[in-house]
Structures are given as structure tokens and as C-alpha cells.
Design an enzyme around this catalytic site. Sequence first.
Site, PDB file in Angstrom:
ATOM      1  N   THR A  12     -49.051  29.938  74.363  1.00  0.00           N
ATOM      2  CA  THR A  12     -47.615  30.227  74.201  1.00  0.00           C
ATOM      3  C   THR A  12     -47.326  30.779  72.802  1.00  0.00           C
ATOM      4  OG1 THR A  12     -47.117  28.408  75.712  1.00  0.00           O
ATOM      5  CG2 THR A  12     -45.317  29.165  74.308  1.00  0.00           C
ATOM      6  N   VAL A  13     -47.747  30.056  71.779  1.00  0.00           N
ATOM      7  CA  VAL A  13     -47.384  30.456  70.405  1.00  0.00           C
ATOM      8  C   VAL A  13     -48.300  31.579  69.901  1.00  0.00           C
ATOM      9  CG1 VAL A  13     -46.911  29.622  68.074  1.00  0.00           C
ATOM     10  CG2 VAL A  13     -46.612  28.072  70.002  1.00  0.00           C
ATOM     11  N   LYS A 102     -48.418  19.937  64.396  1.00  0.00           N
ATOM     12  CA  LYS A 102     -47.835  18.748  63.736  1.00  0.00           C
ATOM     13  C   LYS A 102     -48.694  17.515  63.928  1.00  0.00           C
ATOM     14  CE  LYS A 102     -46.110  19.810  67.744  1.00  0.00           C
ATOM     15  NZ  LYS A 102     -45.279  20.745  68.433  1.00  0.00           N
ATOM     16  N   GLU A 126     -44.613  25.953  58.793  1.00  0.00           N
ATOM     17  CA  GLU A 126     -43.197  26.028  59.199  1.00  0.00           C
ATOM     18  C   GLU A 126     -42.998  25.802  60.692  1.00  0.00           C
ATOM     19  OE1 GLU A 126     -39.860  25.565  59.094  1.00  0.00           O
ATOM     20  OE2 GLU A 126     -40.094  26.559  57.161  1.00  0.00           O
ATOM     21  N   GLY A 131     -39.733  24.232  65.477  1.00  0.00           N
ATOM     22  CA  GLY A 131     -40.061  25.555  66.028  1.00  0.00           C
ATOM     23  C   GLY A 131     -39.595  26.658  65.098  1.00  0.00           C
ATOM     24  N   GLY A 184     -43.093  26.605  78.574  1.00  0.00           N
ATOM     25  CA  GLY A 184     -43.968  26.607  77.391  1.00  0.00           C
ATOM     26  C   GLY A 184     -43.475  25.706  76.280  1.00  0.00           C
ATOM     27  N   LYS A 202     -43.321  14.850  63.671  1.00  0.00           N
ATOM     28  CA  LYS A 202     -42.463  15.782  62.925  1.00  0.00           C
ATOM     29  C   LYS A 202     -41.651  15.073  61.844  1.00  0.00           C
ATOM     30  CE  LYS A 202     -42.168  19.068  66.733  1.00  0.00           C
ATOM     31  NZ  LYS A 202     -41.486  19.353  68.014  1.00  0.00           N
TER      32      LYS A 202
HETATM   33  N1  LIG Z   1     -45.217  25.669  72.616  1.00  0.00           N
HETATM   34  C1  LIG Z   1     -44.289  25.471  71.700  1.00  0.00           C
HETATM   35  O1  LIG Z   1     -43.095  25.726  71.922  1.00  0.00           O
HETATM   36  C2  LIG Z   1     -44.675  24.981  70.363  1.00  0.00           C
HETATM   37  C3  LIG Z   1     -45.967  24.639  70.058  1.00  0.00           C
HETATM   38  N2  LIG Z   1     -46.293  24.190  68.811  1.00  0.00           N
HETATM   39  C4  LIG Z   1     -47.685  23.884  68.495  1.00  0.00           C
HETATM   40  O2  LIG Z   1     -48.423  25.096  68.529  1.00  0.00           O
HETATM   41  C5  LIG Z   1     -49.771  24.831  68.901  1.00  0.00           C
HETATM   42  C6  LIG Z   1     -50.129  25.701  70.115  1.00  0.00           C
HETATM   43  O3  LIG Z   1     -49.293  25.355  71.174  1.00  0.00           O
HETATM   44  P1  LIG Z   1     -49.182  26.282  72.493  1.00  0.00           P
HETATM   45  O4  LIG Z   1     -49.269  27.700  72.129  1.00  0.00           O
HETATM   46  O5  LIG Z   1     -47.977  25.783  73.203  1.00  0.00           O
HETATM   47  O6  LIG Z   1     -50.490  25.816  73.279  1.00  0.00           O
HETATM   48  P2  LIG Z   1     -51.164  26.488  74.555  1.00  0.00           P
HETATM   49  O7  LIG Z   1     -51.797  25.399  75.330  1.00  0.00           O
HETATM   50  O8  LIG Z   1     -50.198  27.398  75.246  1.00  0.00           O
HETATM   51  O9  LIG Z   1     -52.309  27.412  73.920  1.00  0.00           O
HETATM   52  C7  LIG Z   1     -53.453  26.903  73.323  1.00  0.00           C
HETATM   53  C8  LIG Z   1     -54.415  28.054  73.038  1.00  0.00           C
HETATM   54  O10 LIG Z   1     -55.527  27.554  72.332  1.00  0.00           O
HETATM   55  C9  LIG Z   1     -56.737  27.839  73.009  1.00  0.00           C
HETATM   56  N3  LIG Z   1     -57.591  26.665  72.864  1.00  0.00           N
HETATM   57  C10 LIG Z   1     -57.248  25.375  73.040  1.00  0.00           C
HETATM   58  N4  LIG Z   1     -58.295  24.560  72.767  1.00  0.00           N
HETATM   59  C11 LIG Z   1     -59.324  25.386  72.428  1.00  0.00           C
HETATM   60  C12 LIG Z   1     -60.659  25.156  72.052  1.00  0.00           C
HETATM   61  N5  LIG Z   1     -61.175  23.928  71.979  1.00  0.00           N
HETATM   62  N6  LIG Z   1     -61.430  26.248  71.779  1.00  0.00           N
HETATM   63  C13 LIG Z   1     -60.924  27.473  71.871  1.00  0.00           C
HETATM   64  N7  LIG Z   1     -59.642  27.752  72.199  1.00  0.00           N
HETATM   65  C14 LIG Z   1     -58.866  26.708  72.478  1.00  0.00           C
HETATM   66  C15 LIG Z   1     -56.367  28.109  74.459  1.00  0.00           C
HETATM   67  O11 LIG Z   1     -57.328  29.018  75.001  1.00  0.00           O
HETATM   68  P3  LIG Z   1     -57.181  29.628  76.487  1.00  0.00           P
HETATM   69  O12 LIG Z   1     -55.980  30.525  76.429  1.00  0.00           O
HETATM   70  O13 LIG Z   1     -58.440  30.357  76.717  1.00  0.00           O
HETATM   71  O14 LIG Z   1     -56.982  28.449  77.384  1.00  0.00           O
HETATM   72  C16 LIG Z   1     -54.974  28.719  74.300  1.00  0.00           C
HETATM   73  O15 LIG Z   1     -55.073  30.110  74.074  1.00  0.00           O
HETATM   74  C17 LIG Z   1     -49.831  23.315  69.171  1.00  0.00           C
HETATM   75  O16 LIG Z   1     -50.259  22.669  68.000  1.00  0.00           O
HETATM   76  C18 LIG Z   1     -48.368  22.951  69.453  1.00  0.00           C
HETATM   77  O17 LIG Z   1     -48.073  21.608  69.140  1.00  0.00           O
HETATM   78  C19 LIG Z   1     -45.370  24.072  67.809  1.00  0.00           C
HETATM   79  C20 LIG Z   1     -44.078  24.391  68.038  1.00  0.00           C
HETATM   80  C21 LIG Z   1     -43.616  24.838  69.344  1.00  0.00           C
HETATM   81  N1  LIG Z   2     -43.549  20.171  72.508  1.00  0.00           N
HETATM   82  C1  LIG Z   2     -42.768  20.499  71.367  1.00  0.00           C
HETATM   83  C2  LIG Z   2     -43.038  21.910  70.970  1.00  0.00           C
HETATM   84  C3  LIG Z   2     -42.538  22.234  69.655  1.00  0.00           C
HETATM   85  O1  LIG Z   2     -42.857  21.614  68.655  1.00  0.00           O
HETATM   86  C4  LIG Z   2     -41.297  20.337  71.684  1.00  0.00           C
HETATM   87  O2  LIG Z   2     -40.955  20.234  72.855  1.00  0.00           O
HETATM   88  O3  LIG Z   2     -40.499  20.312  70.739  1.00  0.00           O
HETATM   89 NA    NA Z   3     -39.704  25.326  61.641  1.00  0.00          NA
END
Ligand SMILES: NC(=O)C1=CN([C@@H]2O[C@H](COP(=O)(O)OP(=O)(O)OC[C@H]3O[C@@H](n4cnc5c(N)ncnc54)[C@H](OP(=O)(O)O)[C@@H]3O)[C@@H](O)[C@H]2O)C=CC1
Ligand SMILES: N[C@@H](CC=O)C(=O)O
Ligand code: NA
Length: 431
Positions: A12-13, A102, A126, A131, A184, A202
Amino acid sequence: MAFKIGLLGLGTVGTGTAEIIYNPQGRHPLLNDITIAKIGVKSLEKQRTIDIPPEVLTTDLESIVTDPHIDLVVELIGGLEPARTLILKAIASGKHVVTANKAVIARYGQEIFEAAKKAKVYVLLEAAVGGGIPIVEPLKQSLGANRLETIIGIVNGTTNYILTEMTEKGSDFGEVLQEAQALGYAEADPTADVEGYDAADKISILASLAFDRQIKREDVYSEGITSITSSDIDYADKLGYVIKLLAIAQKPRQNQENLELRVHPTLVEKSHPLANVNGVFNAILVEGQPLGQVMFYGPGAGSGPTASAVVADILNIVGVLQSNHGANSLDPLLSSSPSKIAPIAPIDDVSTRFYARFLCADVPGVIGHLGTVFGDFGVSLASVVQIGFQDNLAEIVVVTHQVKEGSFHSAIKKIQELEAIKKIPSMIRVL
Ligand SMILES: NC(=O)C1=CN([C@@H]2O[C@H](COP(=O)(O)OP(=O)(O)OC[C@H]3O[C@@H](n4cnc5c(N)ncnc54)[C@H](OP(=O)(O)O)[C@@H]3O)[C@@H](O)[C@H]2O)C=CC1
Ligand SMILES: N[C@@H](CC=O)C(=O)O
Ligand code: NA
């Protein structure tokens, strides 16, 4: 000269971040100096919503964090391991780090910041709190003139989305959680969201920045929203409140040493600014002197908003590096590493107001008995009302004045022993 990014994660991010970096038109001109050299993922076969040259993708994340051509590693894989190890390896290889993680920062922040200080690299986060809302940077920089006292925030988008849908549409908890996952917002394991652990991560990070103290994450009290029912939401509404999952940090009060840090569902008066923060939106109310109160508000999760914060950190690092031409010291407004540990008050010592709902046999004097027991434990009541009947039992709602949690729970223990009290379906704190 192009500044090379190694991106860990394209979920997602990660996808939102890549979309911004690949499309710099109309954004900050510094983005034209940034390229994505490598992207680490788990699966090369997965369908992506963004076109990435195949040679950029790899499953060998270690090769990214040690690649001598990469200047900055952006960690967006989430979870504790291998994220922590990869961040530390990136630092040891002299790379700056931007992370949205976090969970890792709340538990291993100190280890990571000390390693970064030694290696003279930046670790910015940040996106880890609120977010897309700028809150980490303001705590480090724009609010630096203030003595910060209190932070009260809605810092989890998933639970705020769930509570809002339950309140506005009467939706079912499980169904709305699935929607939040599809959008997401939720963590890979949504237990962290609904049990309040993500919000506790957080608030630990915010408190550490605001009060310049190390926080022992395991000492932070957290209670999630899984036991909140539509009846609680309805009763709250009738009494003039909405239910929000709040994360609260309070610097030590006069003559006290301990910080207060906690996460729990809370009744918030409808006229309070946090009561109107709905859906995936987050808001963080910060109070300090001489500023008074300031509230930060915006989308707290989701691809684009979170990526906006990630890219802001990348730009900050690139900007600082370009302006000091690689000078061998860190900008103290960007780097952080508090030295002292702050003791955290046990939850029983914290003062708050409570709302409690009792189901009682409809016998004369039951309200009087409740009042007497509360009085015996020094719990002063703001209101006691009988609101109706359920299964032939009288439903009584009590709202207390400020009371020490320990005293309230001692009173409740005694009340449970009363013959007339059949059930206490809910006890929720009141802001
Ligand atoms: N989603 C949100 O709104 C927010 C998320 N965050 C933080 O951002 C971070 C990412 O979240 P998000 O994007 O939602 O997560 P996702 O699950 O959507 O994406 C995770 C990504 O990391 C890859 N990945 C995970 N584990 C491994 C590993 N062991 N080796 C290689 N690649 C790996 C996955 O690969 P593949 O695509 O191949 O599966 C995927 O591309 C987290 O720390 C979350 O807490 C923070 C704020 C908001
Ligand atoms: N899972 C978290 C993602 C952002 O930090 C939330 O819902 O706030
Ligand atoms: Na922020």
C-alpha cells in the site's frame, strides 16, 4: 547528481511512494534529483498496480541495504523482523533511512537512533504516526520553543473508521474491519489496530519526541475497541458523547515523576474538536507553553497520504544533504535520540472519569447502594440515571468525576458483590 533510493516493500505505502517519485511533475523540484534504484519485495510474481522495470525488483532485500550505490533506504515492509535488522544494516552501511514502521521504532527506536548517530545518518519516520499528517516534524522543529505538556490523539485510522461506520450506519464490527483492510488502512495483522497496540506504538513515539525521553513500550497501557457494542455507542449518543479510541500522553504532573501514557476507548463530548474526527482521519491535539493548544488533522492511513509523509522525509534528507554539501555532522532538528528513560505511571495511579452501565434487579434502594459503595472508595459521581429495562433488569448508567483508576476498580469489585447487581456490561473512560 541523482540521489538513489532503495525501496523495501511495494505494498500500500510502497506503491504510493513509487507513484510520487515516478511522477515528479508539479511537486517539489528536488524530486527531480531522486531515483528509485531497487525495490525489494516478497514475491516477484505478484500483480502490481504500477509498472516497474523488472530489473528494479528483487527479493534480496539485504543486497539493497548494503548496495554501495544506494544513498537512502525506505523501509515499508512493516513488522518487527526482518525490518529491524534491515534498518540496522542499512545504517551500518552508511545509508539514511526513512521508515513508516511504528512497531519497530516504538520498540527498537533507541537502538536504531544510537546506531544512526554513530554512523552520522538520518532516520526519519513522519509516516509512522498520523499517516499523512505532519506531526513528527512539528514536534521536532516547529513546536521546539514550547514546553509540551499533553498530547491527545486519534492515531489509528482503522479503528476510527470502524467506530465511525458503527456510529453513523450501525454497521457490524467485522464487516467494517474487512472494508478497512480492503482500503489498505489496517496492519497486516489487524489485531494491532483493533486491540490498540498500533495506537500505543504511535503515542510512545510522540511522547518520546515531545518529552525528550525514552519510552518503554511494554509499560504503555492499551485497551482496544473489540468490546465496544452498538448499545454503548447508542447510550453514549444519548448522553451527548461519541466513542473514540484515544491515545493520551501527559508529562509528569507537579511533584510527580511519572509520565502518563495510555490508549483506550473514550467517551468524548460531541462539542470537543476530537469528536468530529471521523472515518480514516486522525487528529492530534498538542498542548504546551506558551503556544496553548494546536490540533493536527488529516488522513491517518492509506496509500497516497502515507506516501506523502514518506516522500516529505526523503526530501528533507536530500535537501539537508544538498545544502551542507555532505558536512560531517547531523542537523539536530532532524535527528533525535533521547538519553533518559521516562518512568510511566501504572494505570491504577492515573486519574480519569468513567462511564459504567449496570444491569440490576429492580429493587428499591439499588441506586443508593451503588452511590454508597462508590462513596466508600472516594469515587464522586457526576450523574446516576436509570435509563430503562433490559430482560426485566433495570439499566443504570453512572458517570463519575475524576477518580484514580485504582479506586474506581476497587469500588467496582465491591459492587459486583452486591446481590442486586447482575451484570456490568460496559465501563468506558470519559475525556
Ligand atoms: N497502510 C497504511 O495506511 C499505513 C501503513 N504504515 C506502515 O507502513 C508499512 C507498510 O505498510 P503497508 O504498505 O500497508 O504494507 P503492505 O502489506 O501493503 O506491504 C508490505 C510490502 O512489503 C513486502 N514485504 C513484506 N515482508 C517482506 C519480506 N520479509 N521480504 C520482502 N518483502 C516483504 C511485501 O511484498 P509483496 O508485495 O511481494 O507481498 C509488500 O510489498 C508498515 O510498517 C505499516 O505499519 C504506516 C502508516 C499508514
Ligand atoms: N493501521 C494503521 C495504519 C497507519 O498507521 C491505521 O489504521 O492507522
Ligand atoms: Na505523519
